[in-house]
Structures are given as C-alpha cells and as structure tokens.
Design a protein around this motif. Structure first.
Motif, PDB file in Angstrom:
ATOM      1  N   GLU A 151       0.791  -1.332  -0.035  1.00  0.00           N
ATOM      2  CA  GLU A 151      -0.041   0.045  -0.009  1.00  0.00           C
ATOM      3  C   GLU A 151       0.815   1.231   0.128  1.00  0.00           C
ATOM      4  O   GLU A 151       1.857   1.424   0.971  1.00  0.00           O
ATOM      5  CB  GLU A 151      -0.811   0.006   1.328  1.00  0.00           C
ATOM      6  CG  GLU A 151      -1.697   1.418   1.472  1.00  0.00           C
ATOM      7  CD  GLU A 151      -2.239   1.349   2.963  1.00  0.00           C
ATOM      8  OE1 GLU A 151      -3.185   2.336   2.888  1.00  0.00           O
ATOM      9  OE2 GLU A 151      -2.182   0.489   3.628  1.00  0.00           O
ATOM     10  N   LEU A 152       0.661   2.111  -0.861  1.00  0.00           N
ATOM     11  CA  LEU A 152       1.523   3.472  -0.742  1.00  0.00           C
ATOM     12  C   LEU A 152       0.747   4.381  -0.303  1.00  0.00           C
ATOM     13  O   LEU A 152      -0.600   4.709  -0.489  1.00  0.00           O
ATOM     14  CB  LEU A 152       1.858   3.717  -2.287  1.00  0.00           C
ATOM     15  CG  LEU A 152       2.583   2.689  -3.259  1.00  0.00           C
ATOM     16  CD1 LEU A 152       2.665   3.065  -4.576  1.00  0.00           C
ATOM     17  CD2 LEU A 152       3.804   2.561  -2.612  1.00  0.00           C
ATOM     18  N   ARG A 153       1.335   4.970   0.606  1.00  0.00           N
ATOM     19  CA  ARG A 153       0.709   6.348   1.498  1.00  0.00           C
ATOM     20  C   ARG A 153       1.638   7.604   1.269  1.00  0.00           C
ATOM     21  O   ARG A 153       2.798   7.647   1.208  1.00  0.00           O
ATOM     22  CB  ARG A 153       0.557   6.248   2.853  1.00  0.00           C
ATOM     23  CG  ARG A 153      -0.326   4.706   3.366  1.00  0.00           C
ATOM     24  CD  ARG A 153      -0.345   4.473   4.709  1.00  0.00           C
ATOM     25  NE  ARG A 153      -0.758   3.081   4.991  1.00  0.00           N
ATOM     26  CZ  ARG A 153      -0.602   2.742   6.353  1.00  0.00           C
ATOM     27  NH1 ARG A 153      -0.218   3.407   7.149  1.00  0.00           N
ATOM     28  NH2 ARG A 153      -0.871   1.398   6.421  1.00  0.00           N
ATOM     29  N   THR A 154       0.833   8.683   0.900  1.00  0.00           N
ATOM     30  CA  THR A 154       1.443  10.058   0.777  1.00  0.00           C
ATOM     31  C   THR A 154       1.201  10.737   1.779  1.00  0.00           C
ATOM     32  O   THR A 154       0.085  10.901   2.416  1.00  0.00           O
ATOM     33  CB  THR A 154       0.883  10.477  -0.483  1.00  0.00           C
ATOM     34  OG1 THR A 154       1.194   9.538  -1.699  1.00  0.00           O
ATOM     35  CG2 THR A 154       1.556  11.889  -0.990  1.00  0.00           C
TER      36      THR A 154
ATOM     37  N   VAL B  16       6.467   9.580   0.513  1.00  0.00           N
ATOM     38  CA  VAL B  16       5.545   8.312  -0.038  1.00  0.00           C
ATOM     39  C   VAL B  16       6.195   7.290   0.832  1.00  0.00           C
ATOM     40  O   VAL B  16       7.501   7.048   0.526  1.00  0.00           O
ATOM     41  CB  VAL B  16       5.603   8.072  -1.711  1.00  0.00           C
ATOM     42  CG1 VAL B  16       4.902   6.963  -1.907  1.00  0.00           C
ATOM     43  CG2 VAL B  16       4.657   9.414  -2.060  1.00  0.00           C
ATOM     44  N   LEU B  17       5.306   6.471   1.478  1.00  0.00           N
ATOM     45  CA  LEU B  17       5.966   5.250   2.060  1.00  0.00           C
ATOM     46  C   LEU B  17       5.228   4.042   1.390  1.00  0.00           C
ATOM     47  O   LEU B  17       4.027   4.243   1.231  1.00  0.00           O
ATOM     48  CB  LEU B  17       5.766   5.249   3.544  1.00  0.00           C
ATOM     49  CG  LEU B  17       7.014   6.028   4.122  1.00  0.00           C
ATOM     50  CD1 LEU B  17       6.848   7.462   4.051  1.00  0.00           C
ATOM     51  CD2 LEU B  17       7.113   5.511   5.514  1.00  0.00           C
ATOM     52  N   ALA B  18       5.803   2.893   1.255  1.00  0.00           N
ATOM     53  CA  ALA B  18       5.329   1.731   1.007  1.00  0.00           C
ATOM     54  C   ALA B  18       4.978   1.014   2.250  1.00  0.00           C
ATOM     55  O   ALA B  18       5.893   0.896   3.020  1.00  0.00           O
ATOM     56  CB  ALA B  18       6.191   0.816   0.113  1.00  0.00           C
ATOM     57  N   TYR B  19       3.621   0.414   2.495  1.00  0.00           N
ATOM     58  CA  TYR B  19       3.469  -0.511   3.637  1.00  0.00           C
ATOM     59  C   TYR B  19       3.070  -1.780   3.184  1.00  0.00           C
ATOM     60  O   TYR B  19       2.404  -1.957   2.045  1.00  0.00           O
ATOM     61  CB  TYR B  19       2.355   0.222   4.434  1.00  0.00           C
ATOM     62  CG  TYR B  19       2.949   1.364   5.247  1.00  0.00           C
ATOM     63  CD1 TYR B  19       3.216   1.313   6.472  1.00  0.00           C
ATOM     64  CD2 TYR B  19       2.723   2.753   4.525  1.00  0.00           C
ATOM     65  CE1 TYR B  19       3.564   2.469   7.239  1.00  0.00           C
ATOM     66  CE2 TYR B  19       3.096   3.652   4.977  1.00  0.00           C
ATOM     67  CZ  TYR B  19       3.656   3.754   6.529  1.00  0.00           C
ATOM     68  OH  TYR B  19       3.906   4.763   7.125  1.00  0.00           O
TER      69      TYR B  19
ATOM     70  N   ASP C  80       7.749   6.599  -8.387  1.00  0.00           N
ATOM     71  CA  ASP C  80       6.685   7.094  -9.607  1.00  0.00           C
ATOM     72  C   ASP C  80       5.487   7.532  -9.061  1.00  0.00           C
ATOM     73  O   ASP C  80       5.053   8.529  -9.411  1.00  0.00           O
ATOM     74  CB  ASP C  80       6.257   5.923 -10.511  1.00  0.00           C
ATOM     75  CG  ASP C  80       7.316   5.450 -11.464  1.00  0.00           C
ATOM     76  OD1 ASP C  80       8.563   6.185 -11.417  1.00  0.00           O
ATOM     77  OD2 ASP C  80       7.174   4.545 -12.163  1.00  0.00           O
ATOM     78  N   ALA C  81       4.936   7.203  -7.577  1.00  0.00           N
ATOM     79  CA  ALA C  81       3.836   7.666  -6.979  1.00  0.00           C
ATOM     80  C   ALA C  81       4.209   8.846  -6.536  1.00  0.00           C
ATOM     81  O   ALA C  81       3.610   9.826  -6.367  1.00  0.00           O
ATOM     82  CB  ALA C  81       3.453   6.616  -5.781  1.00  0.00           C
ATOM     83  N   PHE C  82       5.519   8.991  -6.142  1.00  0.00           N
ATOM     84  CA  PHE C  82       5.996  10.640  -5.347  1.00  0.00           C
ATOM     85  C   PHE C  82       6.023  11.539  -6.542  1.00  0.00           C
ATOM     86  O   PHE C  82       5.297  12.677  -6.458  1.00  0.00           O
ATOM     87  CB  PHE C  82       7.659  10.289  -5.029  1.00  0.00           C
ATOM     88  CG  PHE C  82       8.268  11.609  -4.681  1.00  0.00           C
ATOM     89  CD1 PHE C  82       7.727  12.385  -3.607  1.00  0.00           C
ATOM     90  CD2 PHE C  82       9.151  12.126  -5.606  1.00  0.00           C
ATOM     91  CE1 PHE C  82       8.347  13.425  -3.236  1.00  0.00           C
ATOM     92  CE2 PHE C  82       9.725  13.255  -5.144  1.00  0.00           C
ATOM     93  CZ  PHE C  82       9.486  13.993  -4.133  1.00  0.00           C
ATOM     94  N   LEU C  83       6.313  11.333  -7.929  1.00  0.00           N
ATOM     95  CA  LEU C  83       6.322  12.030  -9.028  1.00  0.00           C
ATOM     96  C   LEU C  83       4.917  12.448  -9.372  1.00  0.00           C
ATOM     97  O   LEU C  83       4.629  13.413 -10.083  1.00  0.00           O
ATOM     98  CB  LEU C  83       7.158  11.384 -10.167  1.00  0.00           C
ATOM     99  CG  LEU C  83       8.922  11.615  -9.884  1.00  0.00           C
ATOM    100  CD1 LEU C  83       9.413  11.129 -10.957  1.00  0.00           C
ATOM    101  CD2 LEU C  83       9.177  12.888  -9.565  1.00  0.00           C
ATOM    102  N   THR C  84       3.897  11.339  -9.449  1.00  0.00           N
ATOM    103  CA  THR C  84       2.780  11.550 -10.009  1.00  0.00           C
ATOM    104  C   THR C  84       1.941  12.674  -9.506  1.00  0.00           C
ATOM    105  O   THR C  84       1.160  13.554 -10.102  1.00  0.00           O
ATOM    106  CB  THR C  84       1.660  10.332  -9.518  1.00  0.00           C
ATOM    107  OG1 THR C  84       2.445   9.088 -10.039  1.00  0.00           O
ATOM    108  CG2 THR C  84       0.381  10.504  -9.912  1.00  0.00           C
TER     109      THR C  84
END
Length: 182
Positions: A8-11, A60-63, A123-127
């Motif tokens: 799960e990616l959390r921003t 952004v962290l991945a859990y 990529d999630a960070f850059l989105t």
C-alpha cells in the motif's frame, strides 16, 4: 525482478505524521553505514527535520501489512536554492530557471529490493508533483555503482557533482523530466 509485492502506498505532506516510520526504515536501509557521521540516524533525523519544513515537502511510503518497507521524500527547489549553488559545474538555466523537485532520499528494506518497490514509490512520488524536472544526488560507488546505474535506467542523467556537507561523500547530481515514463 520478482513478482511485484502487495503493498500500500501512502502519501504524506506533513513530517510529523510519518517521521518515526521514515527513521525506522532508514536505520535498516543504511545499517552498514550508520557508523559514518553523515549516515548516522541522528544526522539523518536532523536533515529530515530541516527538509520537512522546506516548501513542497512530500513523502511516499510503501507498507506491507501495515509495516513500512520503503520510502521516498523530497521537496520543491527554486532558482538560487543552495541545492543548485552547491552543484558543480553550475547546471544549465533550463533546469534551474524554474522550480524542480529534489528527491532527497529513497530507500527500501533489503527483503523488498528487486521487487519493483523502489520504482513504484518513486513514480507515486512524482505523480503528484507539478515541477517539470526531478533531481537527485547519488553516491556513484553505492552498491558498487548499481544504484547510479538504476537511476540512469529510470531516465536520469548526470549533470554535475555536489558535496552537501563536509561529512558527505562527493555525490553525482542527476536530473530528468519529472513525468517521463519508461
């Protein structure tokens, strides 16, 4: 790369909400280097606290099952920022003449490496970013050069060198368009 893991990616845009998780993952990721002053957890915590107050801070962290397994964080840098002033040779105005996002740290726990997790959080960070360029600094000898090569495979190119502090190794400054897709 193995099968992509279920993460799960959390921003986060506020450091207080995620500081403990960032420190925990950092301590494991950098464990072999923690004896060096620049990599000590306390030193990282000081940098993190400073970066957490910079404009445009995002993490952004991945859990996996609620457990943090990787992270990326950075912030907006403007023309004249000390980030650019420390880069030699001076980068082209193409890059420094407008805001960019500086990716300050990225790390993934050892058991989650080579699973695509680093690329997914990157990529999630850059989105969510609006800046036209993303820049980062890398120790070119980290992982026997594999980390530098990985960033090149993601579209980054070398534009200079920097030594952010006297305790820091010389780092290669890299840049790419922020919304380039492989």
């Amino acid at each position: 790369m193995t099968t992509p893991p279920d993460i799960e990616l959390r921003t986060f845009t506020t450091l207080a909400d995620v500081r403990g998780d960032l420190l925990d993952v950092y301590a494991e990721v950098r464990a072999p280097l923690l004896h060096l002053p620049n990599y000590a957890v306390a030193t990282f915590g000081e940098r993190l606290d400073r970066h957490g107050t910079d404009p445009g801070f995002t993490a952004v962290l991945a859990y996996a099952d609620g457990y943090p397994v990787g992270y990326v964080y950075g912030n907006t840098i403007e023309h004249g920022d000390r980030y650019w002033k420390r880069t030699s040779p001076a980068p082209a105005k193409t890059y420094t003449g407008r805001p960019a996002v500086a990716l300050k740290e990225i790390g993934v726990r050892a058991t989650w490496r080579k699973t695509g997790t680093a690329r997914r959080i990157h990529d999630a960070f850059l989105t969510a970013r609006e800046e036209p360029y993303v820049t980062l600094m890398v120790n070119s000898v980290a992982g026997d050069g594999k980390v530098h090569a990985l960033y090149k495979s993601w579209g980054y190119e070398d534009i200079g060198q920097s030594q952010p502090s006297p305790a820091s190794p010389a780092l290669t400054v890299m840049i790419r368009a922020s919304h380039w897709l492989a």
